[in-house]
Design a protein around this motif. Structure first.
Motif, PDB file in Angstrom:
ATOM      1  N   TYR A  37       0.830  -1.203   0.000  1.00  0.00           N
ATOM      2  CA  TYR A  37       0.000   0.000   0.000  1.00  0.00           C
ATOM      3  C   TYR A  37       0.866   1.255   0.000  1.00  0.00           C
ATOM      4  O   TYR A  37       0.583   2.227  -0.709  1.00  0.00           O
ATOM      5  CB  TYR A  37      -0.918  -0.006   1.214  1.00  0.00           C
ATOM      6  CG  TYR A  37      -1.675   1.298   1.384  1.00  0.00           C
ATOM      7  CD1 TYR A  37      -2.816   1.567   0.636  1.00  0.00           C
ATOM      8  CD2 TYR A  37      -1.247   2.266   2.300  1.00  0.00           C
ATOM      9  CE1 TYR A  37      -3.508   2.764   0.786  1.00  0.00           C
ATOM     10  CE2 TYR A  37      -1.925   3.460   2.457  1.00  0.00           C
ATOM     11  CZ  TYR A  37      -3.059   3.709   1.698  1.00  0.00           C
ATOM     12  OH  TYR A  37      -3.725   4.892   1.842  1.00  0.00           O
ATOM     13  N   GLY A  38       1.948   1.250   0.795  1.00  0.00           N
ATOM     14  CA  GLY A  38       2.837   2.407   0.840  1.00  0.00           C
ATOM     15  C   GLY A  38       3.503   2.661  -0.489  1.00  0.00           C
ATOM     16  O   GLY A  38       3.592   3.818  -0.949  1.00  0.00           O
ATOM     17  N   GLU A  43       3.734   5.908  -5.578  1.00  0.00           N
ATOM     18  CA  GLU A  43       3.809   5.931  -7.025  1.00  0.00           C
ATOM     19  C   GLU A  43       2.577   6.574  -7.657  1.00  0.00           C
ATOM     20  O   GLU A  43       2.698   7.284  -8.661  1.00  0.00           O
ATOM     21  CB  GLU A  43       3.996   4.505  -7.564  1.00  0.00           C
ATOM     22  CG  GLU A  43       5.351   3.898  -7.236  1.00  0.00           C
ATOM     23  CD  GLU A  43       5.570   2.566  -7.926  1.00  0.00           C
ATOM     24  OE1 GLU A  43       4.634   2.079  -8.595  1.00  0.00           O
ATOM     25  OE2 GLU A  43       6.675   2.001  -7.803  1.00  0.00           O
ATOM     26  N   ILE A  44       1.403   6.322  -7.072  1.00  0.00           N
ATOM     27  CA  ILE A  44       0.168   6.816  -7.689  1.00  0.00           C
ATOM     28  C   ILE A  44      -0.209   8.205  -7.192  1.00  0.00           C
ATOM     29  O   ILE A  44      -0.494   9.118  -7.992  1.00  0.00           O
ATOM     30  CB  ILE A  44      -0.991   5.831  -7.418  1.00  0.00           C
ATOM     31  CG1 ILE A  44      -0.680   4.470  -8.048  1.00  0.00           C
ATOM     32  CG2 ILE A  44      -2.298   6.381  -7.970  1.00  0.00           C
ATOM     33  CD1 ILE A  44      -1.706   3.395  -7.707  1.00  0.00           C
ATOM     34  N   GLU A  45      -0.199   8.410  -5.889  1.00  0.00           N
ATOM     35  CA  GLU A  45      -0.698   9.652  -5.311  1.00  0.00           C
ATOM     36  C   GLU A  45       0.395  10.704  -5.128  1.00  0.00           C
ATOM     37  O   GLU A  45       0.160  11.903  -5.380  1.00  0.00           O
ATOM     38  CB  GLU A  45      -1.351   9.362  -3.950  1.00  0.00           C
ATOM     39  CG  GLU A  45      -2.414   8.284  -3.978  1.00  0.00           C
ATOM     40  CD  GLU A  45      -3.640   8.680  -4.784  1.00  0.00           C
ATOM     41  OE1 GLU A  45      -3.820   9.900  -5.020  1.00  0.00           O
ATOM     42  OE2 GLU A  45      -4.410   7.780  -5.178  1.00  0.00           O
ATOM     43  N   TYR A  46       1.560  10.295  -4.672  1.00  0.00           N
ATOM     44  CA  TYR A  46       2.594  11.271  -4.309  1.00  0.00           C
ATOM     45  C   TYR A  46       3.471  11.629  -5.500  1.00  0.00           C
ATOM     46  O   TYR A  46       3.601  12.803  -5.864  1.00  0.00           O
ATOM     47  CB  TYR A  46       3.437  10.713  -3.165  1.00  0.00           C
ATOM     48  CG  TYR A  46       4.396  11.716  -2.572  1.00  0.00           C
ATOM     49  CD1 TYR A  46       3.944  12.717  -1.709  1.00  0.00           C
ATOM     50  CD2 TYR A  46       5.750  11.664  -2.872  1.00  0.00           C
ATOM     51  CE1 TYR A  46       4.826  13.639  -1.172  1.00  0.00           C
ATOM     52  CE2 TYR A  46       6.645  12.577  -2.336  1.00  0.00           C
ATOM     53  CZ  TYR A  46       6.178  13.565  -1.480  1.00  0.00           C
ATOM     54  OH  TYR A  46       7.049  14.484  -0.955  1.00  0.00           O
ATOM     55  N   TRP A  47       4.087  10.622  -6.112  1.00  0.00           N
ATOM     56  CA  TRP A  47       4.959  10.912  -7.251  1.00  0.00           C
ATOM     57  C   TRP A  47       4.184  11.035  -8.558  1.00  0.00           C
ATOM     58  O   TRP A  47       4.696  11.589  -9.521  1.00  0.00           O
ATOM     59  CB  TRP A  47       6.017   9.803  -7.388  1.00  0.00           C
ATOM     60  CG  TRP A  47       7.014   9.798  -6.265  1.00  0.00           C
ATOM     61  CD1 TRP A  47       7.480  10.883  -5.585  1.00  0.00           C
ATOM     62  CD2 TRP A  47       7.652   8.652  -5.695  1.00  0.00           C
ATOM     63  NE1 TRP A  47       8.377  10.499  -4.621  1.00  0.00           N
ATOM     64  CE2 TRP A  47       8.518   9.130  -4.666  1.00  0.00           C
ATOM     65  CE3 TRP A  47       7.605   7.291  -5.940  1.00  0.00           C
ATOM     66  CZ2 TRP A  47       9.295   8.289  -3.906  1.00  0.00           C
ATOM     67  CZ3 TRP A  47       8.393   6.451  -5.195  1.00  0.00           C
ATOM     68  CH2 TRP A  47       9.220   6.943  -4.178  1.00  0.00           C
ATOM     69  N   LYS A  48       2.966  10.439  -8.589  1.00  0.00           N
ATOM     70  CA  LYS A  48       2.106  10.486  -9.776  1.00  0.00           C
ATOM     71  C   LYS A  48       2.854   9.977 -11.014  1.00  0.00           C
ATOM     72  O   LYS A  48       2.890  10.617 -12.070  1.00  0.00           O
ATOM     73  CB  LYS A  48       1.585  11.908 -10.018  1.00  0.00           C
ATOM     74  CG  LYS A  48       0.749  12.453  -8.866  1.00  0.00           C
ATOM     75  CD  LYS A  48       0.165  13.798  -9.192  1.00  0.00           C
ATOM     76  CE  LYS A  48      -0.597  14.386  -8.016  1.00  0.00           C
ATOM     77  NZ  LYS A  48      -1.730  13.538  -7.603  1.00  0.00           N
ATOM     78  N   LEU A  49       3.429   8.827 -10.869  1.00  0.00           N
ATOM     79  CA  LEU A  49       4.165   8.232 -11.986  1.00  0.00           C
ATOM     80  C   LEU A  49       3.186   7.629 -12.997  1.00  0.00           C
ATOM     81  O   LEU A  49       2.128   7.117 -12.642  1.00  0.00           O
ATOM     82  CB  LEU A  49       5.107   7.143 -11.473  1.00  0.00           C
ATOM     83  CG  LEU A  49       6.199   7.588 -10.491  1.00  0.00           C
ATOM     84  CD1 LEU A  49       7.018   6.386 -10.046  1.00  0.00           C
ATOM     85  CD2 LEU A  49       7.107   8.629 -11.120  1.00  0.00           C
TER      86      LEU A  49
END
Length: 287
Positions: A37-38, A43-49
């Protein structure tokens, strides 16, 4: 040893036995879930890769290493099962040899005192060998049953074998058995010591440490890198997927660890106490 019906699929699927690996792995599976989950959140929410990121190609490594880890685990489980099955064959041989010795002595000996000695000491060898292999001190009650004076600091099965041969040799000196019968009975007693040595070889020679440690590290780092690639294609659904992959790989290693030492108290270990009690019953019936 667990008793079960191999044809009952429903029981296998929905029943969790105390020896099931699922319970043992629950803490680690929870950790893997939060870890996945972390990674997904970063990757999805914070870095938005996006899927164009180089991290999305890490699954290529997993496809290559998946074949390697499967080969290692197959070899690991097969090696562990071979040790378990060899232990079962050795104790099966002990059962047969005890019966053979009892049958021959029943025909050769005519005095009740001589028969009574072997009626107690032959099952005593199996009982003490079982205690010896499980690193458990032999109880005083067992000594009283077999009328043995045993030095706790010495190799107990060897002492029983020595008493067996000493009694056989005394019977020869007393002209109760012939020289040919002495040779025949001696071979039976030698088989007891051979079985003991083979069991000790299994007990005292585990899988090499470097091999076992490498598999554990391989599984851990393999699973730890799974979320980095799976998150791009599965999103947060990668959490149950990674947990399931870890459960399968780690369970195979746990099963191998449990059965590679068949002389213990785990649920899947050999029922050597039951086998020893069967030897006692059969020998008493013969003699």
């Amino acid at each position: 040893m667990v008793q079960y019906n191999p044809k009952d699929w429903i029981t296998f699927i929905f029943r969790f036995h105390k020896s099931d690996t699922f319970r043992k792995l629950i803490p680690m599976m929870i950790f893997i879930g939060f870890y996945t989950y972390g990674v997904g959140y970063l990757e999805i929410e914070y870095w938005k890769l996006s899927e164009q990121s180089y991290l999305s190609n890490i699954t290529i490594m997993h496809s290559m290493l998946g074949f390697v880890i499967s080969l290692l685990l197959v070899f690991r489980t097969n090696t562990a099962y071979d040790r378990w099955w060899e232990g079962r064959k050795l104790w099966g041989a002990l059962v047969n040899n005890s019966r053979n010795l009892a049958v021959k002595l029943c025909v050769i000996l005519h005095e009740e005192n001589d028969r009574a000695f072997f009626r107690k000491i032959i099952p005593g060898y199996a009982s003490i060998l079982g205690k010896h292999l499980t690193d458990e001190e032999t109880s005083k009650q067992l000594y009283e049953v077999t009328d043995l004076e045993i030095d706790h600091h010495k190799h107990k099965p060897n002492q029983i074998a020595k008493m067996l041969f000493q009694k056989i040799n005394d019977l020869y000196d007393q002209k109760k058995i012939t020289g040919d019968q002495l040779i025949i009975l001696n071979n039976e007693i030698m088989s007891f010591t051979d079985i003991c040595g083979a069991c000790e070889r299994i007990k005292n020679t585990p899988i090499p440490y470097s091999y076992s440690a490498f598999i554990k590290k391989f599984i851990f780092f393999y699973v730890m890198t799974l979320p980095f690639g799976y998150v791009f294609s599965l999103g947060y659904y990668s959490i149950p997927v990674v947990i399931f992959i870890f459960y399968v790989l780690a369970s195979l290693e746990l099963i191998a660890e449990e059965i590679e030492d068949p002389f213990g108290f785990d649920a899947n270990d050999l029922p050597i106490e039951k086998i020893a009690s069967n030897i006692k019953k059969h020998v008493e019936e013969i003699l």
